[in-house]
Scaffold this motif. Sequence first.
Motif, PDB file in Angstrom:
ATOM      1  N   ASP A  42     -57.016  31.226  67.603  1.00  0.00           N
ATOM      2  CA  ASP A  42     -55.774  31.625  66.938  1.00  0.00           C
ATOM      3  C   ASP A  42     -54.596  31.466  67.898  1.00  0.00           C
ATOM      4  O   ASP A  42     -53.549  30.930  67.541  1.00  0.00           O
ATOM      5  CB  ASP A  42     -55.819  33.093  66.482  1.00  0.00           C
ATOM      6  CG  ASP A  42     -56.761  33.348  65.331  1.00  0.00           C
ATOM      7  OD1 ASP A  42     -56.915  32.463  64.467  1.00  0.00           O
ATOM      8  OD2 ASP A  42     -57.333  34.460  65.289  1.00  0.00           O
ATOM      9  N   GLU A  45     -53.731  27.817  68.732  1.00  0.00           N
ATOM     10  CA  GLU A  45     -52.961  27.180  67.654  1.00  0.00           C
ATOM     11  C   GLU A  45     -51.486  27.550  67.760  1.00  0.00           C
ATOM     12  O   GLU A  45     -50.606  26.699  67.583  1.00  0.00           O
ATOM     13  CB  GLU A  45     -53.525  27.589  66.293  1.00  0.00           C
ATOM     14  CG  GLU A  45     -54.872  26.966  65.983  1.00  0.00           C
ATOM     15  CD  GLU A  45     -55.519  27.522  64.722  1.00  0.00           C
ATOM     16  OE1 GLU A  45     -54.828  28.210  63.932  1.00  0.00           O
ATOM     17  OE2 GLU A  45     -56.711  27.269  64.515  1.00  0.00           O
ATOM     18  N   VAL A  49     -47.937  25.141  68.926  1.00  0.00           N
ATOM     19  CA  VAL A  49     -46.631  25.104  68.249  1.00  0.00           C
ATOM     20  C   VAL A  49     -45.508  25.342  69.263  1.00  0.00           C
ATOM     21  O   VAL A  49     -44.483  24.657  69.247  1.00  0.00           O
ATOM     22  CB  VAL A  49     -46.573  26.153  67.107  1.00  0.00           C
ATOM     23  CG1 VAL A  49     -45.184  26.213  66.487  1.00  0.00           C
ATOM     24  CG2 VAL A  49     -47.629  25.848  66.047  1.00  0.00           C
ATOM     25  N   ARG A 129     -47.523  33.735  60.250  1.00  0.00           N
ATOM     26  CA  ARG A 129     -48.326  32.969  59.301  1.00  0.00           C
ATOM     27  C   ARG A 129     -48.809  33.899  58.193  1.00  0.00           C
ATOM     28  O   ARG A 129     -48.863  35.117  58.365  1.00  0.00           O
ATOM     29  CB  ARG A 129     -49.515  32.281  59.967  1.00  0.00           C
ATOM     30  CG  ARG A 129     -50.597  33.230  60.440  1.00  0.00           C
ATOM     31  CD  ARG A 129     -51.742  32.485  61.085  1.00  0.00           C
ATOM     32  NE  ARG A 129     -52.786  33.406  61.529  1.00  0.00           N
ATOM     33  CZ  ARG A 129     -53.847  33.054  62.196  1.00  0.00           C
ATOM     34  NH1 ARG A 129     -54.033  31.788  62.530  1.00  0.00           N
ATOM     35  NH2 ARG A 129     -54.749  33.939  62.550  1.00  0.00           N
ATOM     36  N   THR A 134     -51.085  28.385  58.748  1.00  0.00           N
ATOM     37  CA  THR A 134     -50.764  27.843  60.059  1.00  0.00           C
ATOM     38  C   THR A 134     -49.574  28.596  60.637  1.00  0.00           C
ATOM     39  O   THR A 134     -48.734  29.128  59.908  1.00  0.00           O
ATOM     40  CB  THR A 134     -50.429  26.337  59.981  1.00  0.00           C
ATOM     41  OG1 THR A 134     -49.335  26.155  59.084  1.00  0.00           O
ATOM     42  CG2 THR A 134     -51.628  25.547  59.496  1.00  0.00           C
ATOM     43  N   TRP A 135     -49.512  28.650  61.954  1.00  0.00           N
ATOM     44  CA  TRP A 135     -48.429  29.340  62.638  1.00  0.00           C
ATOM     45  C   TRP A 135     -47.111  28.597  62.455  1.00  0.00           C
ATOM     46  O   TRP A 135     -47.067  27.371  62.537  1.00  0.00           O
ATOM     47  CB  TRP A 135     -48.721  29.472  64.128  1.00  0.00           C
ATOM     48  CG  TRP A 135     -49.838  30.415  64.440  1.00  0.00           C
ATOM     49  CD1 TRP A 135     -51.063  30.092  64.958  1.00  0.00           C
ATOM     50  CD2 TRP A 135     -49.833  31.831  64.266  1.00  0.00           C
ATOM     51  NE1 TRP A 135     -51.813  31.217  65.114  1.00  0.00           N
ATOM     52  CE2 TRP A 135     -51.086  32.309  64.702  1.00  0.00           C
ATOM     53  CE3 TRP A 135     -48.905  32.746  63.794  1.00  0.00           C
ATOM     54  CZ2 TRP A 135     -51.427  33.665  64.682  1.00  0.00           C
ATOM     55  CZ3 TRP A 135     -49.245  34.096  63.766  1.00  0.00           C
ATOM     56  CH2 TRP A 135     -50.489  34.543  64.203  1.00  0.00           C
ATOM     57  N   LYS A 136     -46.069  29.363  62.249  1.00  0.00           N
ATOM     58  CA  LYS A 136     -44.718  28.822  62.133  1.00  0.00           C
ATOM     59  C   LYS A 136     -43.856  29.522  63.186  1.00  0.00           C
ATOM     60  O   LYS A 136     -43.812  30.751  63.247  1.00  0.00           O
ATOM     61  CB  LYS A 136     -44.157  29.088  60.724  1.00  0.00           C
ATOM     62  CG  LYS A 136     -42.783  28.524  60.506  1.00  0.00           C
ATOM     63  CD  LYS A 136     -42.354  28.730  59.067  1.00  0.00           C
ATOM     64  CE  LYS A 136     -41.000  28.097  58.793  1.00  0.00           C
ATOM     65  NZ  LYS A 136     -40.615  28.274  57.401  1.00  0.00           N
TER      66      LYS A 136
END
Length: 142
Positions: A42, A45, A49, A129, A134-136
């Motif tokens: 996690d 990911e 970003v 997220r 998905t992570w923003k």
Amino acid sequence: MKRLIAMVLCLLFVISLAGCGKGNTKNLVIDYGTSSIYTKDDMDEAIDVIKKQFSSFEGCELHSLSYTSDDACNNEDNIAWMNELEEANDNKESFTQCISFDSSFRSPKNGGGAWNANEEYTWSWWLARSEGGTWKLMTWGY
């Protein structure tokens, strides 16, 4: 044969220049801390970003990223803040999770733009997220 070798060398030179001037993350030290919420995957990911955004910081070198804490990330106020940022950008995603990292990085030796010359900066990075999404990257800076 000489011509082929010269062309290959020129091509390698051009490829090596393609990465020049971008934010450097190759010596990055990551402190994952202790989390009962997020796995290393996690976090990785989310870190990917951050690194992608950092690559646009021309001439800067990212030294460290440290997971802040479960208290900060499993906090309804901070998740609400992420959703407020999303709404302020006229987006509709509803976030259920947020994650935060503190960082240190060095600005370009000659400065430029918004950077003071050769200075160490410490910033926080906030991502959000929805469950399973998905992570923003939502916000970063001091």
